[in-house]
Design an enzyme around this catalytic site. Structure first.
Site, PDB file in Angstrom:
ATOM      1  N   ARG A  51       0.842  -1.188   0.000  1.00  0.00           N
ATOM      2  CA  ARG A  51       0.000   0.000   0.000  1.00  0.00           C
ATOM      3  C   ARG A  51       0.877   1.238   0.000  1.00  0.00           C
ATOM      4  O   ARG A  51       1.876   1.294   0.719  1.00  0.00           O
ATOM      5  CB  ARG A  51      -0.862  -0.024   1.268  1.00  0.00           C
ATOM      6  CG  ARG A  51      -1.840   1.120   1.411  1.00  0.00           C
ATOM      7  CD  ARG A  51      -2.492   1.057   2.778  1.00  0.00           C
ATOM      8  NE  ARG A  51      -3.329  -0.128   2.899  1.00  0.00           N
ATOM      9  CZ  ARG A  51      -4.642  -0.133   2.654  1.00  0.00           C
ATOM     10  NH1 ARG A  51      -5.268   0.961   2.304  1.00  0.00           N
ATOM     11  NH2 ARG A  51      -5.340  -1.237   2.779  1.00  0.00           N
ATOM     12  N   ASP A  65       5.351  -3.904  10.958  1.00  0.00           N
ATOM     13  CA  ASP A  65       3.922  -3.571  11.020  1.00  0.00           C
ATOM     14  C   ASP A  65       3.413  -3.354  12.447  1.00  0.00           C
ATOM     15  O   ASP A  65       2.525  -2.538  12.675  1.00  0.00           O
ATOM     16  CB  ASP A  65       3.078  -4.636  10.295  1.00  0.00           C
ATOM     17  CG  ASP A  65       3.400  -6.058  10.713  1.00  0.00           C
ATOM     18  OD1 ASP A  65       4.309  -6.263  11.545  1.00  0.00           O
ATOM     19  OD2 ASP A  65       2.735  -6.978  10.206  1.00  0.00           O
ATOM     20  N   SER A  69       7.602  -5.571   6.660  1.00  0.00           N
ATOM     21  CA  SER A  69       7.359  -6.660   7.610  1.00  0.00           C
ATOM     22  C   SER A  69       8.082  -7.948   7.230  1.00  0.00           C
ATOM     23  O   SER A  69       7.459  -8.986   6.967  1.00  0.00           O
ATOM     24  CB  SER A  69       5.857  -6.891   7.753  1.00  0.00           C
ATOM     25  OG  SER A  69       5.253  -5.674   8.068  1.00  0.00           O
TER      26      SER A  69
HETATM   27 MG    MG Z   1      -1.183  -6.716   7.995  1.00  0.00          MG
END
Ligand code: MG
Ligand code: ADP
Length: 484
Positions: free
Chosen positions: A95, A217, A164
């Protein structure tokens, strides 16, 4: 087993007789006992979480819990102003987002985002191709900036990067990749500084942007929660995997490198997926799942409840009931895909567990859709629902024990402790969420539990990274809220 269903398919479907029901009930009861998490056990587990957190803060390698320093010096507090970008890369989908911050009163003036996915051939290509792909998507997104984006002329755009994957960090804006996971396999990235790689790709794309912060994250989620609520002291991920982080005083971190400036507080990434305590109830099924996993012996706590594994624990138990207790009645073959790992997903478990219909129609539907099992007798459906309930309850209660370990580590520093949670397991699995909250009350008591507030912070990790870029931006040092 071994009956031939095709022979009877032209006639009326043969009703399965729950022949093995007694044996199945007894096996289910044994499973329930083996997975039991009475409150005294949970207390011991939360004590072990606390001691292992303390050991991990002493020095590296002292504990199963790595207690990684995030190098975050200023958590966002709402005062931040200006235009910031976020990039959240944690799997195939990533994103990009843009926020326009208006300070304490106005907060987020505008937020826009775009989701893109990394083509599979890029995930296994080269460093340059991967980071060029990401930088190009980012550059295209930057090109859609409206006239209302108030970037001061000549000022560089600033970015927070949620990444992440396992990295070893020595500062907030650098981190070497330890290994790729989740389908990525580009050998040359390993050992490289991913911030440098991204920065170089952005330059190749003529994108004038500076990476201010790289976090995982969990830390992104905490930061996203803290922006709105100063009581947020921990971040938790309950999705495909699971992890937690919390705000720690640097005076409590003996392993803090003496060469580094020492802010009063920072964020510690617990890497709790790898936690273990001898008090954790574990079954043969858990051992098998671990042994057959990609990384045996790793992330053993996470393997008991995260979204990636919960469904497979249930599948393994149903298979065992079918093989050893004749759950399917002995008149139907055990479907061959019942032995296929991960065919039953955690989402299916939540659908079956949450089936409140008299005939457990959703249980029947899931069993038919996934395994082609038709007309399962109600008693069999009930046993399957019980297995879902037992597995989810153990998982949710273990998460609660972990949370209590963190709450105790934070101690009396705060009157109220908020925990920002992100992840579909928590968001969508209502009964898992309810069991978790119930266990927190059991462990802490009504009064103390009321002071621990869990907030869903949906997709907060990308926004959190952009907010961390803002709170660490050199532009507005006077906006920092150092005192928490
Ligand atoms: Mg996630
Ligand atoms: P990620 O952790 O990869 O960022 P998510 O937070 O969306 O992604 O979590 C995905 C995990 O959540 C999957 O493993 C999936 O099994 C689980 N999940 C998705 N929907 C549900 C649901 N309704 N009930 C239970 N688990 C779910």
């Amino acid at each position: 087993m071994g009956s031939d269903r095709s022979k009877s398919s032209k006639n009326k479907p043969r009703k399965m007789i729950p022949k093995g029901l007694e044996a199945a009930h007894s096996m289910r009861d044994k499973f329930r006992n083996a997975c039991a998490t009475p409150v005294e056990t949970l207390r011991k587990i939360s004590q072990d979480m606390l001691s292992q957190m303390e050991a991990g803060l002493q020095s590296d390698g002292e504990s199963r819990l790595r207690m990684l320093l995030s190098f975050v010096e200023h958590l966002p507090c709402g005062n931040e102003t200006g235009l910031f970008y976020g990039l959240d890369l944690g799997g195939t989908n990533f994103r990009v987002l843009r926020v326009q911050l208006g300070g304490k009163e106005k907060r987020i003036l505008k937020q826009e985002s775009k989701v893109d996915s990394i083509p599979s051939e890029i995930m296994t290509s080269t460093n340059e191709e991967l980071f060029d792909y990401i930088a190009r998507v980012l550059a295209d997104f930057v090109a859609t900036e409206g006239v209302d984006c108030n970037l001061i002329l000549g000022q560089k755009r600033e970015l927070g990067f949620t990444f992440s994957f396992p990295v070893s960090q020595e500062s907030l804006n650098s981190g070497k990749l330890v290994k790729w996971t989740k389908g990525f396999a580009i050998a040359e990235t390993i050992g490289q500084d991913v911030v440098k790689e991204l920065q170089a790709a952005m330059e190749r794309c003529k994108l004038d942007m500076h990476v201010i912060a790289m976090v995982n994250d969990t830390t992104g989620t905490l930061a996203g929660g803290r922006y709105w609520n100063e009581d947020v002291m921990a971040g938790l991920i309950l999705g495909t995997g699971s992890n937690a982080c919390y705000v720690e005083q640097t005076s409590e971190i003996p392993k803090w490198p003496p060469s580094l400036p020492k802010p009063e507080e920072t964020v510690i990434n617990i890497e709790w997926g790898h936690f273990w305590s001898p008090h954790i109830p574990k079954t043969e099924i858990d051992d098998d799942l671990d042994a057959e996993s990609v990384h045996p012996g790793q992330q053993v706590f996470e393997k008991l409840f995260s979204g990636m594994y919960l469904g497979d624990i249930v599948r393994r138990m149903i298979l065992k009931l079918a093989e050893q207790a004749c759950l399917l009645g002995g008149v139907t073959e055990i479907p061959s895909n019942m032995a296929t790992p991960f065919v039953l997903r955690t989402r299916d478990v939540s659908i079956m567990h949450e089936d409140e219909s008299e005939n457990l129609e959703n249980v029947a539907r899931v069993m038919e859709t996934i395994f082609g099992l038709k007309e399962l007798p109600l008693e069999v459906r009930k046993v399957i629902k019980d297995v879902c309930e037992i597995t989810a309850a153990r998982g949710a209660r273990l998460v609660a024990a972990g949370i209590v370990g963190i709450v105790r580590k934070i101690g009396g520093r705060k009157k109220k402790i908020c925990i920002a949670i992100d992840g579909s397991l928590y968001e969508h699995y209502t009964k898992f969420r309810a069991k978790l909250h119930e266990a927190l009350v059991e462990l802490l008591g009504q009064e103390a539990a009321a002071k621990v507030v869990i907030e869903l912070s949906k997709d907060g990790s990308g926004l959190g990274a952009a907010l961390l870029a803002a709170s660490h931006s050199k532009k507005d040092l006077e906006d920092k809220c150092d005192k928490q």
